[in-house]
Scaffold this active site. Structure first.
Site, PDB file in Angstrom:
ATOM      1  N   HIS A 284       0.828  -1.209   0.000  1.00 22.26           N
ATOM      2  CA  HIS A 284       0.000   0.000   0.000  1.00 22.26           C
ATOM      3  C   HIS A 284       0.859   1.256   0.000  1.00 22.26           C
ATOM      4  O   HIS A 284       1.810   1.383   0.764  1.00 22.26           O
ATOM      5  CB  HIS A 284      -1.028  -0.003   1.129  1.00 22.26           C
ATOM      6  CG  HIS A 284      -0.494   0.000   2.521  1.00 22.26           C
ATOM      7  ND1 HIS A 284      -0.144   1.168   3.185  1.00 22.26           N
ATOM      8  CD2 HIS A 284      -0.277  -1.001   3.409  1.00 22.26           C
ATOM      9  CE1 HIS A 284       0.258   0.882   4.412  1.00 22.26           C
ATOM     10  NE2 HIS A 284       0.202  -0.428   4.573  1.00 22.26           N
ATOM     11  N   ASP A 296       6.085   0.663   6.867  1.00 24.60           N
ATOM     12  CA  ASP A 296       4.639   0.468   6.671  1.00 24.60           C
ATOM     13  C   ASP A 296       4.074   1.580   5.790  1.00 24.60           C
ATOM     14  O   ASP A 296       3.613   2.595   6.286  1.00 24.60           O
ATOM     15  CB  ASP A 296       3.942   0.457   8.037  1.00 24.60           C
ATOM     16  CG  ASP A 296       2.467   0.115   7.951  1.00 24.60           C
ATOM     17  OD1 ASP A 296       2.053  -0.490   6.943  1.00 24.60           O
ATOM     18  OD2 ASP A 296       1.722   0.463   8.886  1.00 24.60           O
ATOM     19  N   GLU A 330      -4.953   1.847   2.412  1.00 20.59           N
ATOM     20  CA  GLU A 330      -5.059   0.669   3.270  1.00 20.59           C
ATOM     21  C   GLU A 330      -5.220   1.073   4.728  1.00 20.59           C
ATOM     22  O   GLU A 330      -5.955   0.425   5.482  1.00 20.59           O
ATOM     23  CB  GLU A 330      -3.816  -0.212   3.107  1.00 20.59           C
ATOM     24  CG  GLU A 330      -3.896  -1.546   3.843  1.00 20.59           C
ATOM     25  CD  GLU A 330      -3.390  -1.502   5.280  1.00 20.59           C
ATOM     26  OE1 GLU A 330      -3.609  -2.472   6.027  1.00 20.59           O
ATOM     27  OE2 GLU A 330      -2.773  -0.484   5.672  1.00 20.59           O
ATOM     28  N   GLU A 331      -4.546   2.146   5.145  1.00 19.41           N
ATOM     29  CA  GLU A 331      -4.463   2.459   6.567  1.00 19.41           C
ATOM     30  C   GLU A 331      -5.793   2.861   7.188  1.00 19.41           C
ATOM     31  O   GLU A 331      -6.087   2.485   8.317  1.00 19.41           O
ATOM     32  CB  GLU A 331      -3.431   3.571   6.802  1.00 19.41           C
ATOM     33  CG  GLU A 331      -1.996   3.167   6.523  1.00 19.41           C
ATOM     34  CD  GLU A 331      -1.458   2.143   7.513  1.00 19.41           C
ATOM     35  OE1 GLU A 331      -2.216   1.637   8.349  1.00 19.41           O
ATOM     36  OE2 GLU A 331      -0.260   1.840   7.432  1.00 19.41           O
ATOM     37  N   ASP A 358       3.325  -6.409   3.418  1.00 17.93           N
ATOM     38  CA  ASP A 358       2.875  -5.343   4.327  1.00 17.93           C
ATOM     39  C   ASP A 358       3.208  -5.723   5.767  1.00 17.93           C
ATOM     40  O   ASP A 358       2.372  -5.625   6.658  1.00 17.93           O
ATOM     41  CB  ASP A 358       1.372  -5.100   4.161  1.00 17.93           C
ATOM     42  CG  ASP A 358       0.881  -3.904   4.978  1.00 17.93           C
ATOM     43  OD1 ASP A 358       1.737  -3.096   5.412  1.00 17.93           O
ATOM     44  OD2 ASP A 358      -0.335  -3.794   5.198  1.00 17.93           O
ATOM     45  N   HIS A 428       3.228   2.585  12.679  1.00 21.41           N
ATOM     46  CA  HIS A 428       2.336   3.738  12.901  1.00 21.41           C
ATOM     47  C   HIS A 428       2.928   4.800  13.823  1.00 21.41           C
ATOM     48  O   HIS A 428       2.188   5.585  14.416  1.00 21.41           O
ATOM     49  CB  HIS A 428       0.984   3.287  13.479  1.00 21.41           C
ATOM     50  CG  HIS A 428       0.202   2.395  12.585  1.00 21.41           C
ATOM     51  ND1 HIS A 428      -1.004   1.816  12.975  1.00 21.41           N
ATOM     52  CD2 HIS A 428       0.420   1.960  11.322  1.00 21.41           C
ATOM     53  CE1 HIS A 428      -1.475   1.074  11.992  1.00 21.41           C
ATOM     54  NE2 HIS A 428      -0.615   1.146  10.978  1.00 21.41           N
TER      55      HIS A 428
END
Length: 462
Positions: A284, A296, A330-331, A358, A428
């Protein structure tokens, strides 16, 4: 009888020779992928640009659009047969100015703690919200406490990731519900806000954001939601133990906007024998906004791009059409993955295989597969080809969020599984930056992905 035995012997011998020849050919092809990736790879250079020249790529942001335009051009430069953009409407949420929080033991006596708004949260009132704290270990504790003990307070979810689970994704899955649904559930009992212990096995000062949902709450019922660093959570827990009447101030300026247009980026090498059978490899393109999203999922993006480049560089001409898909959103919505699957279905495209990266750019350990027994048996027969590269983990399980909507009978879905022990240190958070990437590990992952795609292209699905 002798003739039958002779025929069977000849057939068996021919089959054995053929299998040995195929294995030798496959070993050479896979060695070429690893050599090219490690000696002449582009994944690390690509990620350097994506992370350091473009940066965080939250859906709907200017940087996300820059990433779309840059990756589109890079895929064209690789010399793929087709490169195009697929329009998709995505949510737009902005964090605003840096969040602020403190613990107040007495009027004027405060201790600042690191927090960040969860993705999709509403802001606090101007000046913030300050209230007493009620600590819980999970959503089920809310019902036990009831409205009388929660109303007017800030709920502190403090269930850590389970440290004795070797699979850190399992540990993550065991506590992420408090981040996703914590605000929606606490609001039903009259809470004025929630803070959630970061999904992180390490003790540090980095709060980790992530998506959350208000369920069916109206705008007036929504309450602000933030993550607190693991060190901050430990401190708050200790202070609550000494004085349950301490207060917490939470100040956030985040905001949700109308959906905006963005794009999936798609490139294809058209198959030489079965052009209408499609195989996908992807990651992503969007990321959270605190770091630059190198693990990520910048790593998955450049590894997926590299798979098709490795095919071009080594001269491998796939039988089936191989697509790289860089999914958007995606997030905080999965809009890109859903849109790709919807369009594929509307065009009646026959997707037979999809692989997603991912889980960070760490050392590849293997893959997990969502497939039937016949295909998994075939996969198991390939394990010896990966063992020279210390890739040994082949298990049935989940694949990836973005390729999940493609699931149907007959398709094989796979997820690259790197070593996961450090992944949630960065996931994140502000420290998910390019300096956390190991060049060699990233390149090994790209070659490992190319090898699996090659094998499924050569032998097909069962």
């Amino acid at each position: 009888m002798r003739n039958i035995v002779l025929i069977l012997f000849i057939a068996f011998s021919f089959s054995s020779y053929s299998q040995r020849d195929n294995k030798k050919e496959d070993s050479i092809a896979i060695r070429n992928f690893y050599n090219t990736s490690l000696l002449e790879g582009k994944s690390y250079t690509w990620l350097d640009y994506l992370s350091n020249q473009i940066g965080p790529r939250l859906s709907g942001s200017l940087n996300a659009q820059k990433a779309v335009e840059w990756t589109e051009q890079e895929l064209k430069d690789v010399g793929l047969d087709k490169v195009w953009l697929q329009s998709v409407m995505v949510p737009k949420w902005t964090r605003g100015v840096t969040e602020f929080a403190y613990i107040e033991t007495d009027p004027g006596q405060t201790t600042n703690v690191p927090i960040c708004a969860l993705g999709g949260s509403v802001p606090t009132p101007i000046g913030g919200v300050k209230a007493e704290i009620v600590e819980v270990k999970g959503l089920e504790d809310l019902r036990k406490l009831g409205t009388d003990n929660i109303e007017g307070k800030i709920v502190f979810y403090n269930r850590p990731m389970q440290a004795d689970l070797i699979n850190t994704f399992e540990a993550y899955g065991g506590c992420v519900d408090q981040r996703y649904s914590g605000a929606a559930e606490a609001a039903k009992f009259g809470a004025v806000g929630v803070i959630v212990r970061s999904m992180n096995l390490r003790l540090d000062d980095f709060p980790h954001t992530g998506t959350m949902s208000y369920g069916n709450l109206t705008d007036l019922e929504k309450i602000p939601a933030a993550a607190i660093s693991t060190n901050g959570a430990e401190l708050l827990h200790s202070m609550l133990t000494l004085n349950p009447k301490i207060k917490f101030l939470l100040n956030m300026n985040c905001r949700s906007w109308k959906d905006v247009e963005s794009f999936n980026v798609i490139g294809e090498i058209t198959g030489s024998e079965f052009p209408n059978e499609y195989m996908v490899v992807g990651g992503h393109l969007d990321s959270w906004d605190l770091g630059d999203g190198s693990h990520d999922d910048g790593a998955g993006v450049v590894q997926s791009m590299e798979v098709l480049r490795l095919f071009k560089e080594t001269g491998y001409k796939p039988k089936r059409s191989i697509r790289v898909v860089l999914f958007m959103n995606e997030e905080n919505g999965l809009r890109g993955g859903k849109k790709y699957a919807k369009v594929a279905k509307s065009k009646n495209e026959n997707h037979v295989f999809a692989l997603e990266s991912d889980a960070g750019g760490f050392t590849p350990r293997g893959f997990s597969f969502d497939c039937d027994s016949n295909n998994f048996d075939q996969i198991q027969s390939w394990k010896s080809l990966f063992e020279p590269y210390l890739v040994h983990y082949f298990a049935r399980g989940g694949s990836g969020a973005d390729i999940g909507p493609l699931k149907k009978d007959g398709i094989v879905l796979a997820g690259l599984r790197p070593d996961s022990q450090r992944y949630f240190d960065y996931h994140h958070a502000k420290n998910d930056t390019f300096d956390a990437i190991n060049k060699r590990e990233l390149e090994l992952g790209a070659a490992t992905m190319a090898s699996l795609v090659y094998l499924f292209d050569k032998y097909g699905v069962k």
